[in-house]
Design a protein around this motif. Structure first.
Motif, mmCIF file in Angstrom:
data_model
loop_
_atom_site.group_PDB
_atom_site.id
_atom_site.type_symbol
_atom_site.label_atom_id
_atom_site.label_comp_id
_atom_site.label_asym_id
_atom_site.label_seq_id
_atom_site.Cartn_x
_atom_site.Cartn_y
_atom_site.Cartn_z
ATOM 1 N N ARG A 117 -9.149 -59.248 18.525
ATOM 2 C CA ARG A 117 -10.023 -59.273 19.956
ATOM 3 C C ARG A 117 -9.842 -57.819 20.570
ATOM 4 O O ARG A 117 -8.893 -57.451 20.714
ATOM 5 C CB ARG A 117 -9.509 -60.324 21.032
ATOM 6 N N VAL A 118 -11.192 -57.417 20.938
ATOM 7 C CA VAL A 118 -11.165 -56.059 21.268
ATOM 8 C C VAL A 118 -12.257 -55.744 22.378
ATOM 9 O O VAL A 118 -13.040 -56.774 22.752
ATOM 10 C CB VAL A 118 -11.943 -55.012 20.460
ATOM 11 N N ALA A 119 -11.788 -55.033 23.460
ATOM 12 C CA ALA A 119 -12.825 -54.684 24.441
ATOM 13 C C ALA A 119 -13.758 -53.424 23.943
ATOM 14 O O ALA A 119 -13.071 -52.377 23.771
ATOM 15 C CB ALA A 119 -12.067 -54.420 25.830
ATOM 16 N N ILE A 120 -14.890 -53.424 24.322
ATOM 17 C CA ILE A 120 -15.698 -52.316 24.013
ATOM 18 C C ILE A 120 -16.435 -51.907 25.202
ATOM 19 O O ILE A 120 -17.266 -52.686 26.018
ATOM 20 C CB ILE A 120 -17.164 -52.818 23.026
ATOM 21 N N LYS A 121 -15.927 -50.742 25.624
ATOM 22 C CA LYS A 121 -16.605 -50.043 26.905
ATOM 23 C C LYS A 121 -17.771 -49.167 26.714
ATOM 24 O O LYS A 121 -17.496 -48.173 25.989
ATOM 25 C CB LYS A 121 -15.471 -49.466 27.521
ATOM 26 N N PHE A 122 -18.787 -49.483 27.041
ATOM 27 C CA PHE A 122 -19.971 -48.435 26.914
ATOM 28 C C PHE A 122 -20.176 -47.771 28.352
ATOM 29 O O PHE A 122 -19.979 -48.424 29.401
ATOM 30 C CB PHE A 122 -21.171 -49.509 26.903
ATOM 31 N N ILE A 123 -20.105 -46.412 28.164
ATOM 32 C CA ILE A 123 -19.930 -45.415 29.287
ATOM 33 C C ILE A 123 -21.373 -44.535 29.293
ATOM 34 O O ILE A 123 -21.803 -44.079 28.283
ATOM 35 C CB ILE A 123 -18.883 -44.670 29.123
ATOM 36 N N SER A 124 -21.830 -44.405 30.529
ATOM 37 C CA SER A 124 -23.073 -43.690 30.764
ATOM 38 C C SER A 124 -22.742 -42.212 31.005
ATOM 39 O O SER A 124 -23.635 -41.058 30.767
ATOM 40 C CB SER A 124 -24.140 -44.180 31.745
ATOM 41 N N ASN A 125 -21.566 -41.943 31.636
ATOM 42 C CA ASN A 125 -21.315 -40.453 31.955
ATOM 43 C C ASN A 125 -20.340 -39.798 30.991
ATOM 44 O O ASN A 125 -19.331 -40.252 30.570
ATOM 45 C CB ASN A 125 -20.729 -40.636 33.367
ATOM 46 N N LYS A 126 -20.661 -38.583 30.607
ATOM 47 C CA LYS A 126 -19.877 -37.916 29.635
ATOM 48 C C LYS A 126 -18.679 -37.512 30.184
ATOM 49 O O LYS A 126 -17.506 -37.572 29.601
ATOM 50 C CB LYS A 126 -20.674 -36.771 29.181
ATOM 51 N N ASP A 127 -18.601 -37.022 31.240
ATOM 52 C CA ASP A 127 -17.178 -36.659 31.979
ATOM 53 C C ASP A 127 -16.087 -38.093 32.319
ATOM 54 O O ASP A 127 -15.147 -37.799 31.682
ATOM 55 C CB ASP A 127 -17.168 -36.291 33.364
ATOM 56 N N SER A 128 -16.623 -39.259 32.329
ATOM 57 C CA SER A 128 -16.031 -40.386 32.201
ATOM 58 C C SER A 128 -15.489 -40.509 30.950
ATOM 59 O O SER A 128 -14.409 -41.247 30.791
ATOM 60 C CB SER A 128 -16.781 -41.570 32.869
ATOM 61 N N TYR A 129 -16.370 -40.676 30.016
ATOM 62 C CA TYR A 129 -15.966 -40.687 28.385
ATOM 63 C C TYR A 129 -14.917 -39.791 28.084
ATOM 64 O O TYR A 129 -13.940 -40.374 27.548
ATOM 65 C CB TYR A 129 -17.144 -40.540 27.656
ATOM 66 N N ILE A 130 -15.041 -38.374 28.407
ATOM 67 C CA ILE A 130 -14.032 -37.712 27.936
ATOM 68 C C ILE A 130 -12.877 -37.853 28.655
ATOM 69 O O ILE A 130 -11.522 -37.651 27.915
ATOM 70 C CB ILE A 130 -14.451 -35.846 28.364
ATOM 71 N N ASN A 131 -12.767 -38.237 29.721
ATOM 72 C CA ASN A 131 -11.407 -38.638 30.545
ATOM 73 C C ASN A 131 -10.883 -39.585 30.076
ATOM 74 O O ASN A 131 -9.630 -39.756 30.028
ATOM 75 C CB ASN A 131 -12.073 -38.707 32.058
ATOM 76 N N GLU A 132 -11.698 -40.704 29.638
ATOM 77 C CA GLU A 132 -10.841 -41.894 28.947
ATOM 78 C C GLU A 132 -10.301 -41.328 27.646
ATOM 79 O O GLU A 132 -9.019 -42.061 27.601
ATOM 80 C CB GLU A 132 -11.935 -42.920 28.284
ATOM 81 N N ILE A 133 -10.670 -40.406 26.982
ATOM 82 C CA ILE A 133 -9.756 -40.090 25.892
ATOM 83 C C ILE A 133 -8.577 -38.865 26.015
ATOM 84 O O ILE A 133 -7.365 -39.257 25.725
ATOM 85 C CB ILE A 133 -10.677 -39.341 24.877
ATOM 86 N N ARG A 134 -8.940 -37.935 27.213
ATOM 87 C CA ARG A 134 -8.021 -36.993 27.330
ATOM 88 C C ARG A 134 -6.988 -37.503 28.074
ATOM 89 O O ARG A 134 -5.734 -37.195 28.011
ATOM 90 C CB ARG A 134 -8.746 -35.863 28.081
ATOM 91 N N SER A 135 -7.163 -38.538 28.934
ATOM 92 C CA SER A 135 -6.049 -39.146 29.807
ATOM 93 C C SER A 135 -5.023 -39.737 28.853
ATOM 94 O O SER A 135 -3.786 -39.932 29.357
ATOM 95 C CB SER A 135 -6.634 -40.163 30.730
ATOM 96 N N ARG A 136 -5.191 -40.159 27.664
ATOM 97 C CA ARG A 136 -4.261 -40.564 26.799
ATOM 98 C C ARG A 136 -3.411 -39.652 25.986
ATOM 99 O O ARG A 136 -2.422 -39.973 25.045
ATOM 100 C CB ARG A 136 -5.095 -41.547 25.844
ATOM 101 N N ILE A 137 -3.961 -38.250 26.032
ATOM 102 C CA ILE A 137 -3.524 -37.419 24.933
ATOM 103 C C ILE A 137 -1.943 -37.017 25.361
ATOM 104 O O ILE A 137 -1.119 -36.948 24.458
ATOM 105 C CB ILE A 137 -4.274 -36.223 24.933
ATOM 106 N N ASP A 138 -1.682 -36.936 26.605
ATOM 107 C CA ASP A 138 -0.164 -36.599 27.046
ATOM 108 C C ASP A 138 0.632 -37.667 27.198
ATOM 109 O O ASP A 138 1.833 -37.576 27.667
ATOM 110 C CB ASP A 138 -0.233 -35.834 28.224
#
Length: 219
Positions: A117-138
């Motif tokens: 089971r997975v959750a697929i999140k579709f995002i319209s805003n590029k900044d929100s998309y980048i934040n989803e990824i960068r927020s997990r890096i650290d």
């Protein structure tokens, strides 16, 4: 039989499959040599992929059941997002916000039943998309407080994802992240288990877990 012949038999103007088409389709899918034709028809009539799977021949047998191995695989994959994720009967998203929507799905390529089971999140805003990824890096990948990203997509550099969102009429959402799906969220627990104002022991456990998770995020 060519894809052009099959397309001419299709009653696309009323969104239905004619009997002549169904019988011709059922014959074609039985041979792997027609795999390119099968894929063309599935791509053109993506919105009818489930009907194409279930349509029957003269003997009442469904196309997917009598299809050759390659054609059966193509039929099944046509119903999956990115030929992998099965939305099943989830016609509507489980979450909607101004910049994103979330669908629950099954990862058909995952062999671990506990992780399908997975959750697929579709995002319209590029900044929100980048934040989803960068927020997990650290944040430590073994943290129980953070849901990891299994995969991510950007339609500007991924033609396969771009094709999928366009044919599903989701092209507003140029970005996407895929994450493991939790068994339930806090809203589900409060709404179905009726613990609010009653089960103080469980409420203390949940509150403690939330506080520890938030603390880890801030640290």
């Amino acid at each position: 039989m060519t894809a052009k012949t099959l397309l001419l038999l299709m009653q696309s103007d009323v969104g239905r499959l004619s009997k002549d088409f169904m019988y011709a389709w059922a014959r074609v899918v039985q041979a792997d040599i027609y795999i390119s034709t099968v894929r063309q028809v599935l791509d053109v009539f993506y919105t009818l992929c489930r009907e194409l799977s279930d349509c029957v021949d003269e003997n009442g047998r469904s196309a997917v059941n009598i299809a050759s191995p390659l054609c059966r695989q193509a039929i099944r994959e046509s119903m999956y997002f990115l030929h992998r994720y099965d939305f099943g009967n989830n016609v509507y998203p489980t979450h909607v916000s101004e910049t994103s929507i979330i669908y629950m799905a099954i990862d058909t390529l995952c062999n671990d039943e506990n992780k399908k089971r997975v959750a697929i999140k579709f995002i319209s805003n590029k900044d929100s998309y980048i934040n989803e990824i960068r927020s997990r890096i650290d944040i430590s990948t073994d943290s129980n407080s953070i849901i990891p990203i299994l995969d991510s997509f950007d339609s500007s550099n991924d033609s396969r994802y771009d094709f999928e969102i366009r044919r599903r009429k989701l092209d507003r959402y140029m970005y996407c992240v895929i994450m493991p799906a939790g068994e339930k969220n806090l809203g589900n627990i409060i709404g179905t288990e009726r613990i609010a104002g009653k089960d103080w022991t469980q409420l203390k456990v949940i509150t403690t877990q939330l506080a520890l998770s938030i603390n880890q995020l801030h640290n």
